[in-house]
Design a protein around this motif. Structure first.
Motif, short mmCIF file in Angstrom:
data_model
loop_
_atom_site.label_atom_id
_atom_site.label_comp_id
_atom_site.label_asym_id
_atom_site.label_seq_id
_atom_site.Cartn_x
_atom_site.Cartn_y
_atom_site.Cartn_z
N UNK A 78 -2.98 -10.93 18.49
CA UNK A 78 -3.18 -11.01 16.59
C UNK A 78 -2.25 -11.87 15.78
N UNK A 79 -3.05 -12.56 14.78
CA UNK A 79 -2.17 -13.31 14.46
C UNK A 79 -1.82 -12.10 12.83
N UNK A 80 -1.23 -12.57 12.06
CA UNK A 80 -0.93 -12.03 10.80
C UNK A 80 -1.68 -13.05 9.58
N UNK A 81 -1.86 -12.48 8.44
CA UNK A 81 -3.05 -13.35 6.99
C UNK A 81 -2.47 -12.90 6.38
N UNK A 82 -2.33 -13.53 5.29
CA UNK A 82 -2.10 -12.91 3.68
C UNK A 82 -3.47 -12.92 2.92
N UNK A 83 -4.25 -11.98 2.68
CA UNK A 83 -4.89 -11.90 1.67
C UNK A 83 -4.73 -12.06 -0.16
N UNK A 84 -5.28 -12.85 -0.41
CA UNK A 84 -4.63 -12.55 -2.29
C UNK A 84 -6.44 -12.53 -2.80
N UNK A 85 -6.47 -12.82 -4.13
CA UNK A 85 -7.06 -12.85 -4.88
C UNK A 85 -6.91 -14.25 -5.61
N UNK A 86 -8.51 -15.16 -5.09
CA UNK A 86 -8.70 -16.90 -5.76
C UNK A 86 -8.04 -16.40 -7.18
N UNK A 87 -8.40 -15.11 -8.11
CA UNK A 87 -7.69 -15.54 -9.48
C UNK A 87 -6.95 -13.96 -9.76
N UNK A 88 -6.43 -14.18 -9.53
CA UNK A 88 -4.73 -13.15 -9.79
C UNK A 88 -5.37 -13.03 -11.02
N UNK A 89 -5.73 -12.80 -12.18
CA UNK A 89 -6.33 -12.22 -12.87
C UNK A 89 -7.53 -10.63 -12.73
N UNK A 90 -8.19 -10.65 -11.23
CA UNK A 90 -9.20 -10.40 -11.08
C UNK A 90 -8.85 -9.17 -10.92
N UNK A 91 -9.96 -8.03 -11.97
CA UNK A 91 -9.40 -6.67 -12.36
C UNK A 91 -9.83 -5.88 -11.14
N UNK A 92 -10.20 -6.52 -10.03
CA UNK A 92 -10.80 -5.61 -8.58
C UNK A 92 -10.14 -5.76 -7.93
N UNK A 93 -8.90 -6.62 -7.64
CA UNK A 93 -7.87 -6.77 -6.58
C UNK A 93 -7.49 -4.86 -7.19
N UNK A 94 -6.94 -4.71 -6.20
CA UNK A 94 -6.54 -2.79 -5.33
C UNK A 94 -5.34 -2.48 -5.98
N UNK A 95 -4.29 -3.38 -5.68
CA UNK A 95 -3.05 -3.31 -6.30
C UNK A 95 -2.37 -4.61 -7.15
N UNK A 96 -2.20 -4.43 -8.52
CA UNK A 96 -2.09 -4.88 -9.47
C UNK A 96 -0.70 -5.41 -9.28
N UNK A 97 0.09 -4.76 -8.52
CA UNK A 97 1.85 -5.14 -8.47
C UNK A 97 2.03 -5.67 -7.54
N UNK A 98 1.50 -6.17 -6.53
CA UNK A 98 1.10 -6.52 -4.79
C UNK A 98 0.58 -7.84 -5.20
N UNK A 99 0.27 -9.19 -5.04
CA UNK A 99 -0.43 -9.98 -5.75
C UNK A 99 -0.82 -10.38 -3.98
N UNK A 100 -0.56 -10.01 -2.98
CA UNK A 100 -0.64 -10.31 -1.26
C UNK A 100 -0.45 -8.84 -0.73
#
Length: 82
Positions: free
Chosen positions: A1-23
């Motif tokens: 398996x490979x490693x993948x980094x997931x982040x919000x396209x918009x850093x200000x998106x309020x849906x992001x579950x961990x605001x203190x963790x950008x990815x």
């Protein structure tokens, strides 16, 4: 398996579950599997986390919004500090 980094396209998106963790970095077979695993672990906001799950899709879910997340293959992350 490979490693993948997931982040919000918009850093200000309020849906992001961990605001203190950008990815979030996780192992998956491919980018689609990484997206699926993320959506499963964080189904909705504000209480959709692995420790406190909510329904499959709730207010603020990334599910079905393929353009909202960036999924990129990445190197193995460093081990967490003990």
């Amino acid at each position: 398996m490979k490693w993948f980094a997931i982040s919000s396209r918009d850093p200000a998106d309020p849906r992001w579950p961990l605001p203190e963790t950008p990815r979030i970095t996780l192992k998956a077979k491919n980018a689609n599997d990484a997206r699926r695993r993320f959506e499963e672990a964080y189904p909705s906001e504000p209480f959709g986390t692995p420790g406190h799950p909510t329904g499959d899709v709730g207010l603020g879910s990334f599910r079905g919004d393929a353009e909202a997340l960036l999924v990129e293959e990445t190197d193995t992350p460093p081990a967490p500090d003990a």
